[in-house]
Design a protein around this motif. Structure first.
Motif, PDB file in Angstrom:
ATOM      1  N   VAL A 172       0.828  -1.208   0.000  1.00 33.97           N
ATOM      2  CA  VAL A 172       0.000   0.000   0.000  1.00 33.97           C
ATOM      3  C   VAL A 172       0.862   1.258   0.000  1.00 33.97           C
ATOM      4  N   ALA A 173       0.440   2.235  -0.788  1.00 31.09           N
ATOM      5  CA  ALA A 173       1.057   3.578  -0.769  1.00 31.09           C
ATOM      6  C   ALA A 173       0.000   4.596  -0.380  1.00 31.09           C
ATOM      7  N   LEU A 174       0.355   5.476   0.533  1.00 32.04           N
ATOM      8  CA  LEU A 174      -0.507   6.594   0.926  1.00 32.04           C
ATOM      9  C   LEU A 174       0.130   7.876   0.384  1.00 32.04           C
ATOM     10  N   VAL A 175      -0.616   8.600  -0.435  1.00 35.72           N
ATOM     11  CA  VAL A 175      -0.089   9.818  -1.069  1.00 35.72           C
ATOM     12  C   VAL A 175      -0.800  11.037  -0.488  1.00 35.72           C
ATOM     13  N   CYS A 176      -0.018  11.931   0.108  1.00 31.25           N
ATOM     14  CA  CYS A 176      -0.552  13.179   0.668  1.00 31.25           C
ATOM     15  C   CYS A 176      -0.088  14.352  -0.208  1.00 31.25           C
ATOM     16  N   GLU A 177      -0.501  15.553   0.171  1.00 29.14           N
ATOM     17  CA  GLU A 177      -0.046  16.719  -0.559  1.00 29.14           C
ATOM     18  C   GLU A 177       1.177  17.287   0.154  1.00 29.14           C
ATOM     19  N   TRP A 178       1.026  18.404   0.833  1.00 27.89           N
ATOM     20  CA  TRP A 178       2.144  18.968   1.583  1.00 27.89           C
ATOM     21  C   TRP A 178       1.929  18.691   3.070  1.00 27.89           C
ATOM     22  N   LEU A 179       2.965  18.178   3.713  1.00 25.30           N
ATOM     23  CA  LEU A 179       2.910  17.912   5.143  1.00 25.30           C
ATOM     24  C   LEU A 179       3.663  19.039   5.851  1.00 25.30           C
ATOM     25  N   VAL A 180       2.908  19.984   6.408  1.00 31.11           N
ATOM     26  CA  VAL A 180       3.522  21.126   7.078  1.00 31.11           C
ATOM     27  C   VAL A 180       2.961  21.338   8.482  1.00 31.11           C
ATOM     28  N   THR A 181       1.782  20.791   8.757  1.00 33.71           N
ATOM     29  CA  THR A 181       1.192  20.906  10.089  1.00 33.71           C
ATOM     30  C   THR A 181       0.215  19.757  10.293  1.00 33.71           C
ATOM     31  N   TYR A 182      -0.117  19.464  11.538  1.00 34.14           N
ATOM     32  CA  TYR A 182      -1.068  18.397  11.829  1.00 34.14           C
ATOM     33  C   TYR A 182      -2.457  19.008  11.871  1.00 34.14           C
ATOM     34  N   ALA A 183      -3.197  18.850  10.760  1.00 32.32           N
ATOM     35  CA  ALA A 183      -4.529  19.443  10.653  1.00 32.32           C
ATOM     36  C   ALA A 183      -5.501  18.393  10.119  1.00 32.32           C
ATOM     37  N   GLY A 184      -6.587  18.845   9.474  1.00 31.25           N
ATOM     38  CA  GLY A 184      -7.652  17.932   9.076  1.00 31.25           C
ATOM     39  C   GLY A 184      -7.227  16.822   8.145  1.00 31.25           C
ATOM     40  N   SER A 185      -6.510  17.149   7.061  1.00 28.19           N
ATOM     41  CA  SER A 185      -6.118  16.109   6.109  1.00 28.19           C
ATOM     42  C   SER A 185      -5.098  15.150   6.719  1.00 28.19           C
ATOM     43  N   GLU A 186      -4.275  15.651   7.639  1.00 26.89           N
ATOM     44  CA  GLU A 186      -3.310  14.769   8.316  1.00 26.89           C
ATOM     45  C   GLU A 186      -4.025  13.797   9.253  1.00 26.89           C
ATOM     46  N   GLY A 201       5.125  -0.269  -7.922  1.00 25.17           N
ATOM     47  CA  GLY A 201       5.250  -1.511  -7.160  1.00 25.17           C
ATOM     48  C   GLY A 201       4.139  -1.755  -6.161  1.00 25.17           C
ATOM     49  N   TYR A 202       3.087  -0.928  -6.154  1.00 20.51           N
ATOM     50  CA  TYR A 202       2.041  -1.042  -5.128  1.00 20.51           C
ATOM     51  C   TYR A 202       0.748  -1.631  -5.702  1.00 20.51           C
ATOM     52  N   ASP A 203       0.071  -2.424  -4.851  1.00 24.34           N
ATOM     53  CA  ASP A 203      -1.232  -2.973  -5.227  1.00 24.34           C
ATOM     54  C   ASP A 203      -2.338  -1.944  -5.028  1.00 24.34           C
ATOM     55  N   LEU A 204      -2.242  -1.200  -3.932  1.00 25.43           N
ATOM     56  CA  LEU A 204      -3.267  -0.230  -3.560  1.00 25.43           C
ATOM     57  C   LEU A 204      -2.623   1.131  -3.342  1.00 25.43           C
ATOM     58  N   VAL A 205      -3.151   2.149  -4.005  1.00 27.73           N
ATOM     59  CA  VAL A 205      -2.708   3.528  -3.805  1.00 27.73           C
ATOM     60  C   VAL A 205      -3.904   4.313  -3.278  1.00 27.73           C
ATOM     61  N   ILE A 206      -3.726   4.937  -2.117  1.00 28.92           N
ATOM     62  CA  ILE A 206      -4.768   5.794  -1.550  1.00 28.92           C
ATOM     63  C   ILE A 206      -4.220   7.212  -1.534  1.00 28.92           C
ATOM     64  N   SER A 207      -4.874   8.105  -2.255  1.00 25.22           N
ATOM     65  CA  SER A 207      -4.453   9.510  -2.244  1.00 25.22           C
ATOM     66  C   SER A 207      -5.413  10.305  -1.373  1.00 25.22           C
ATOM     67  N   SER A 208      -4.837  11.157  -0.537  1.00 24.89           N
ATOM     68  CA  SER A 208      -5.611  12.076   0.301  1.00 24.89           C
ATOM     69  C   SER A 208      -5.448  13.446  -0.335  1.00 24.89           C
ATOM     70  N   SER A 209      -6.482  13.892  -1.073  1.00 20.22           N
ATOM     71  CA  SER A 209      -6.273  14.957  -2.046  1.00 20.22           C
ATOM     72  C   SER A 209      -7.159  16.173  -1.839  1.00 20.22           C
ATOM     73  N   HIS A 210      -6.558  17.360  -1.838  1.00 20.78           N
ATOM     74  CA  HIS A 210      -7.294  18.617  -1.945  1.00 20.78           C
ATOM     75  C   HIS A 210      -6.644  19.511  -2.997  1.00 20.78           C
ATOM     76  N   CYS A 211      -5.628  18.974  -3.658  1.00 24.76           N
ATOM     77  CA  CYS A 211      -4.935  19.740  -4.688  1.00 24.76           C
ATOM     78  C   CYS A 211      -4.460  18.821  -5.811  1.00 24.76           C
TER      79      CYS A 211
END
Length: 371
Positions: free
Chosen positions: A12-26, A94-104
């Motif tokens: 599994v791969a988890l794809v985020c946008e920018w990690l700069v603070t611990y907020a809602g998307s985090e 190389g991943y079976d499952l990709v989960i993107s957490s996306s707002h951009c």
């Protein structure tokens, strides 16, 4: 489908946008990692402070070339035009499952026909779609040469954003409001899974004091200045404002004697004020809106603008809506609220619909169904 078997086998791969603070998307990303602790984490850039990295459990975050570009730490958003290119450089083959957490741009990662890509969308790019003209006005880019360059870049972003929607196998939306945006922008249906709210961190309190509360980052779209203007017209009612941001000084300058500006406060202070407030006042049009749910978890009713995610998180038994973003409408809603008798226990029960275990169970079911 046996989820436990799928879970153990999947890479599994988890794809985020920018990690700069611990907020809602985090918080959403954290809940996903609780389901898939084996997941590798990817992001456009990662400048998350050390004290806010606990939810990553020591995982290395794989970033794009923008991570090392000049002043990316403070001005990463300046590189927005390059982010589509950057996200496409991540090799997830190389991943079976990709989960993107996306707002951009996170949903734009490249995946193959034998990979499952699920995109949890907090919102399609707001500034590129229905909020384009508001964004241009608020940033002063609605005129001149810079304005035309900005319009051209946003046009390019819309084309890219639409195209990359085809690379997502299944969309998840954080509210029905966002599901409608996804349908409008990408022409795709999305299943709604509300984001996790740590309601157990808050305790229901029956004893209320004679003040109203609002709390958020003090930026224009949160409309905190509007709430302050409304309470300026009700000098017999006390308002407490918690939060900091670009509008702090201008809001403090207009605040009357019945308004207490506390600035940024730690979680414990916010929680205590939420528990004892007569009601929480919320004037923004949010995609979901975590803070009103947290207020209800404290047993505190919410007086909110009746648009966006608030219509899904607040009920007639837990709060009251005003229909336009104006000081007069807020004052009318406050007066109507004071003729109501809303039980703290009902507020708490409503908030529990958004507990983290509800999110985790719903996402597990989706992955099992689509695998």
């Amino acid at each position: 489908m046996n989820f436990d078997r799928v879970d153990r086998k999947m890479k599994v791969a988890l794809v985020c946008e920018w990690l700069v603070t611990y907020a809602g998307s985090e918080r959403v990303a954290e809940a996903i990692l609780e389901i898939f602790p084996q997941a590798d984490v990817y992001a456009v850039v990662d400048f998350l402070p050390e004290e806010e990295r606990g939810w990553l459990h020591g995982k290395k975050v794989h970033t794009t070339f923008l991570q090392k570009w000049p002043v990316a730490g403070k001005h990463y958003k300046s590189y927005l035009p390059l982010m589509p290119l950057a996200i496409e450089q991540l090799d997830l083959s190389g991943y079976d499952l990709v989960i993107s957490s996306s707002h951009c741009v996170a949903k734009g990662v490249l995946t193959g026909p034998d990979q499952l890509h699920i995109s949890y969308v907090h919102s399609p790019m707001r500034y590129a779609w229905d909020l384009t003209h508001e964004y241009l006005r608020e940033t002063g880019l609605d005129r001149g040469l810079k304005g035309w360059i900005a319009r051209l870049l946003l046009h390019y972003m819309r084309i890219w954003d639409t195209r990359t929607g085809n690379g997502v196998d299944h969309f998840l939306a954080n509210s029905g409001f966002i599901a409608r945006r996804i349908r409008k922008v990408y022409g795709r249906e999305a299943q709604v899974i509300y984001p996790p709210v740590d309601v157990d961190r808050f305790t229901c309190c029956e004893e209320k004091e004679d003040y109203y509360l609002t709390a958020s980052r003090l930026v224009p779209y949160k409309r905190v200045k509007l709430i302050v203007e409304a309470f300026n017209g009700m000098p017999d009612k006390k308002l407490i404002v918690i939060g900091d941001g670009p509008e702090y000084e201008s809001i403090r300058a207009i605040a009357g004697n019945n308004i207490e500006m506390l600035g940024y406060q730690p979680t414990e202070v916010l929680k205590e004020k939420m528990q004892h407030a007569r009601a929480f006042v919320f004037a923004a049009e949010e995609d979901f809106g975590i803070t009103p749910v947290e207020a209800q978890a404290c047993g505190t009713p919410v007086i909110a603008y009746g648009k966006g995610g608030a219509l899904e998180t607040i009920t007639a038994e837990t709060g009251m809506f005003f229909t336009e973003q104006s000081a007069a409408a807020i004052r009318e809603a406050v007066r109507s609220f004071e003729n109501q008798n809303i039980a703290p226990a009902k507020c708490r029960k409503n908030a529990e619909r958004f507990a983290p275990e509800v999110f985790r169970n719903s996402l597990r079911e989706c992955v099992a169904k689509w695998s």
